[in-house]
Design a protein around this motif. Structure first.
Motif, PDB file in Angstrom:
ATOM      1  N   MET A   1       0.658  -1.302   0.049  1.00  0.00           N
ATOM      2  CA  MET A   1      -0.206   0.049  -0.029  1.00  0.00           C
ATOM      3  C   MET A   1       0.920   1.109   0.000  1.00  0.00           C
ATOM      4  O   MET A   1       1.667   1.368   0.728  1.00  0.00           O
ATOM      5  CB  MET A   1      -0.850  -0.136   1.205  1.00  0.00           C
ATOM      6  N   GLY A   2       0.474   2.254  -0.770  1.00  0.00           N
ATOM      7  CA  GLY A   2       1.163   3.399  -1.000  1.00  0.00           C
ATOM      8  C   GLY A   2       1.036   4.352   0.173  1.00  0.00           C
ATOM      9  O   GLY A   2       0.025   4.358   0.873  1.00  0.00           O
ATOM     10  N   ASP A   3       1.554   5.469   0.082  1.00  0.00           N
ATOM     11  CA  ASP A   3       1.115   6.721   0.871  1.00  0.00           C
ATOM     12  C   ASP A   3       0.359   7.857   0.050  1.00  0.00           C
ATOM     13  O   ASP A   3       0.867   8.205  -1.158  1.00  0.00           O
ATOM     14  CB  ASP A   3       2.684   7.396   1.212  1.00  0.00           C
ATOM     15  N   TYR A   4      -0.558   8.155   0.514  1.00  0.00           N
ATOM     16  CA  TYR A   4      -1.526   9.298  -0.067  1.00  0.00           C
ATOM     17  C   TYR A   4      -1.236  10.693   0.580  1.00  0.00           C
ATOM     18  O   TYR A   4      -0.997  10.642   1.783  1.00  0.00           O
ATOM     19  CB  TYR A   4      -2.915   8.864   0.182  1.00  0.00           C
ATOM     20  N   PHE A   5      -1.294  11.578  -0.157  1.00  0.00           N
ATOM     21  CA  PHE A   5      -1.287  12.946   0.342  1.00  0.00           C
ATOM     22  C   PHE A   5      -2.452  13.867  -0.177  1.00  0.00           C
ATOM     23  O   PHE A   5      -2.975  13.374  -1.420  1.00  0.00           O
ATOM     24  CB  PHE A   5      -0.086  13.616   0.190  1.00  0.00           C
ATOM     25  N   GLN A   6      -2.798  14.777   0.294  1.00  0.00           N
ATOM     26  CA  GLN A   6      -3.714  15.714  -0.029  1.00  0.00           C
ATOM     27  C   GLN A   6      -3.131  17.212   0.397  1.00  0.00           C
ATOM     28  O   GLN A   6      -2.883  17.254   1.691  1.00  0.00           O
ATOM     29  CB  GLN A   6      -5.191  15.737   0.052  1.00  0.00           C
ATOM     30  N   THR A   7      -2.935  17.822  -0.411  1.00  0.00           N
ATOM     31  CA  THR A   7      -2.272  19.286  -0.159  1.00  0.00           C
ATOM     32  C   THR A   7      -3.441  20.444  -0.434  1.00  0.00           C
ATOM     33  O   THR A   7      -3.939  20.502  -1.437  1.00  0.00           O
ATOM     34  CB  THR A   7      -1.139  19.465  -0.947  1.00  0.00           C
ATOM     35  N   ILE A   8      -3.541  21.265   0.756  1.00  0.00           N
ATOM     36  CA  ILE A   8      -4.379  22.264   0.311  1.00  0.00           C
ATOM     37  C   ILE A   8      -3.239  23.589   0.082  1.00  0.00           C
ATOM     38  O   ILE A   8      -2.572  24.069   0.865  1.00  0.00           O
ATOM     39  CB  ILE A   8      -5.185  22.764   1.547  1.00  0.00           C
ATOM     40  N   VAL A   9      -3.638  24.024  -1.086  1.00  0.00           N
ATOM     41  CA  VAL A   9      -2.565  24.995  -1.594  1.00  0.00           C
ATOM     42  C   VAL A   9      -3.005  26.470  -1.548  1.00  0.00           C
ATOM     43  O   VAL A   9      -4.275  26.597  -2.296  1.00  0.00           O
ATOM     44  CB  VAL A   9      -1.925  24.623  -3.005  1.00  0.00           C
ATOM     45  N   ASP A  10      -2.510  27.513  -1.082  1.00  0.00           N
ATOM     46  CA  ASP A  10      -2.875  28.934  -1.195  1.00  0.00           C
ATOM     47  C   ASP A  10      -2.628  29.559  -2.471  1.00  0.00           C
ATOM     48  O   ASP A  10      -1.215  29.639  -2.849  1.00  0.00           O
ATOM     49  CB  ASP A  10      -2.512  29.694   0.055  1.00  0.00           C
ATOM     50  N   LEU A  11      -3.550  29.810  -3.210  1.00  0.00           N
ATOM     51  CA  LEU A  11      -3.102  30.128  -4.802  1.00  0.00           C
ATOM     52  C   LEU A  11      -2.955  31.675  -4.607  1.00  0.00           C
ATOM     53  O   LEU A  11      -2.299  32.253  -5.726  1.00  0.00           O
ATOM     54  CB  LEU A  11      -4.217  29.912  -5.639  1.00  0.00           C
ATOM     55  N   ASP A  12      -3.210  32.442  -3.590  1.00  0.00           N
ATOM     56  CA  ASP A  12      -3.039  33.878  -3.604  1.00  0.00           C
ATOM     57  C   ASP A  12      -1.969  34.427  -2.860  1.00  0.00           C
ATOM     58  O   ASP A  12      -1.657  35.551  -2.765  1.00  0.00           O
ATOM     59  CB  ASP A  12      -4.321  34.342  -3.241  1.00  0.00           C
ATOM     60  N   ALA A  13      -1.383  33.573  -1.788  1.00  0.00           N
ATOM     61  CA  ALA A  13      -0.277  34.039  -0.998  1.00  0.00           C
ATOM     62  C   ALA A  13       0.858  34.447  -1.698  1.00  0.00           C
ATOM     63  O   ALA A  13       1.644  33.529  -2.441  1.00  0.00           O
ATOM     64  CB  ALA A  13      -0.124  33.089   0.101  1.00  0.00           C
ATOM     65  N   GLY A  14       1.234  35.590  -1.605  1.00  0.00           N
ATOM     66  CA  GLY A  14       2.780  36.267  -1.996  1.00  0.00           C
ATOM     67  C   GLY A  14       3.769  35.433  -1.321  1.00  0.00           C
ATOM     68  O   GLY A  14       3.723  35.019   0.124  1.00  0.00           O
TER      69      GLY A  14
ATOM     70  N   GLY B   1       1.659  25.807   0.964  1.00  0.00           N
ATOM     71  CA  GLY B   1       0.821  24.508   0.817  1.00  0.00           C
ATOM     72  C   GLY B   1       0.892  23.816   2.198  1.00  0.00           C
ATOM     73  O   GLY B   1       1.844  23.908   2.987  1.00  0.00           O
ATOM     74  N   PHE B   2      -0.246  23.106   2.461  1.00  0.00           N
ATOM     75  CA  PHE B   2      -0.223  22.248   3.639  1.00  0.00           C
ATOM     76  C   PHE B   2      -0.618  20.764   3.210  1.00  0.00           C
ATOM     77  O   PHE B   2      -1.566  20.538   2.737  1.00  0.00           O
ATOM     78  CB  PHE B   2      -1.517  22.798   4.488  1.00  0.00           C
ATOM     79  N   GLU B   3       0.405  20.094   3.450  1.00  0.00           N
ATOM     80  CA  GLU B   3       0.280  18.514   3.060  1.00  0.00           C
ATOM     81  C   GLU B   3       0.162  17.583   3.831  1.00  0.00           C
ATOM     82  O   GLU B   3       0.890  17.447   4.909  1.00  0.00           O
ATOM     83  CB  GLU B   3       1.909  18.357   2.411  1.00  0.00           C
ATOM     84  N   PHE B   4      -1.133  17.175   3.920  1.00  0.00           N
ATOM     85  CA  PHE B   4      -1.488  16.123   4.926  1.00  0.00           C
ATOM     86  C   PHE B   4      -1.435  14.470   4.253  1.00  0.00           C
ATOM     87  O   PHE B   4      -1.806  14.336   3.297  1.00  0.00           O
ATOM     88  CB  PHE B   4      -3.104  16.233   5.314  1.00  0.00           C
ATOM     89  N   TRP B   5      -0.781  13.737   5.107  1.00  0.00           N
ATOM     90  CA  TRP B   5      -0.144  12.608   4.545  1.00  0.00           C
ATOM     91  C   TRP B   5      -0.899  11.396   5.460  1.00  0.00           C
ATOM     92  O   TRP B   5      -1.347  11.463   6.533  1.00  0.00           O
ATOM     93  CB  TRP B   5       1.253  12.172   4.929  1.00  0.00           C
ATOM     94  N   ASN B   6      -1.536  10.702   4.415  1.00  0.00           N
ATOM     95  CA  ASN B   6      -2.464   9.494   4.711  1.00  0.00           C
ATOM     96  C   ASN B   6      -3.706   9.949   5.648  1.00  0.00           C
ATOM     97  O   ASN B   6      -4.019   9.392   6.769  1.00  0.00           O
ATOM     98  CB  ASN B   6      -1.634   8.474   5.560  1.00  0.00           C
TER      99      ASN B   6
END
Ligand code: ZN
Length: 193
Positions: A1-14, A160-165
């Motif tokens: 089984m692999g590792d999954y991630f979901q990343t919440i990326v802020d598209l506007d932050a400078g 970006g906020f990267e959440f693993w599994n």
């Protein structure tokens, strides 16, 4: 089984505000009990991350409330190409004229001619933070971060906020996340390693 991630990326932050926003959002997540303030060896790609907190289930659907995440949150501050890990994106859409360019064939072979200008722009953006791609349909020169990728495969951003599994976040949680980021637009990038 692999590792999954979901990343919440802020598209506007400078680049100048990313670090301060990152601190503020981590403080909010800690307050909510979604993650812990302490940092441990609980993420991939970075030495330390925030492990899940006692209320991690507030971020996910009720059906997933028994699927406790076994890894944590890695915060990425600074210019980053966020991508969906394995495989290739299927297509990309021009934000000006809405024409979609396919990047793979029906059998998922890469279409090199279509890809080439984007690959080049990605290298430029990675190095300088600036890159444009001319739309093959309307001939407008469009900044790379503004192109829309199928399945949100790519995001070009400074935070970006990267959440693993973790189980999939609910739309409500994503809305609250965006609010914590001063109402910035976010992209939800998924992937597997
Ligand atoms: Zn166009």
């Amino acid at each position: 089984m692999g590792d999954y991630f979901q990343t919440i990326v802020d598209l506007d932050a400078g680049p100048d505000e990313a670090a301060e926003l990152a601190d503020r959002v981590v403080a909010w997540l800690v307050d909510e009990g979604v993650v812990l303030a302490e940092r441990t060896d609980c993420v991939l790609g970075q030495p330390l991350g925030h492990p899940p907190g006692p209320n991690w289930h507030r971020a996910v659907a009720e059906d997933d409330a028994d699927r406790e995440p076994w890894d944590g949150l890695a915060v990425e501050v600074g210019r980053t190409v966020f991508d969906g890990g394995q495989g290739d994106p299927e297509a990309v859409t021009c934000p000006r004229c809405a024409a979609t360019t396919r990047l793979v064939t029906e059998t998922w072979d890469t279409i090199d001619d279509a890809w080439a200008p984007f690959r080049e722009a990605m290298e430029d953006w990675d190095e300088t933070g600036e890159a444009q791609v001319v739309c093959p349909a309307c001939a407008e020169s469009v900044p790379l971060p503004e192109w829309r990728w199928a399945d949100d495969y790519f995001a070009f951003a400074h935070l970006g906020f990267e959440f693993w599994n973790w189980p999939e976040f609910t739309p409500e949680f994503l809305t609250r996340f965006s609010r914590a980021l001063d109402g910035h637009r976010i992209s939800h990038v998924w992937g597997k390693l």
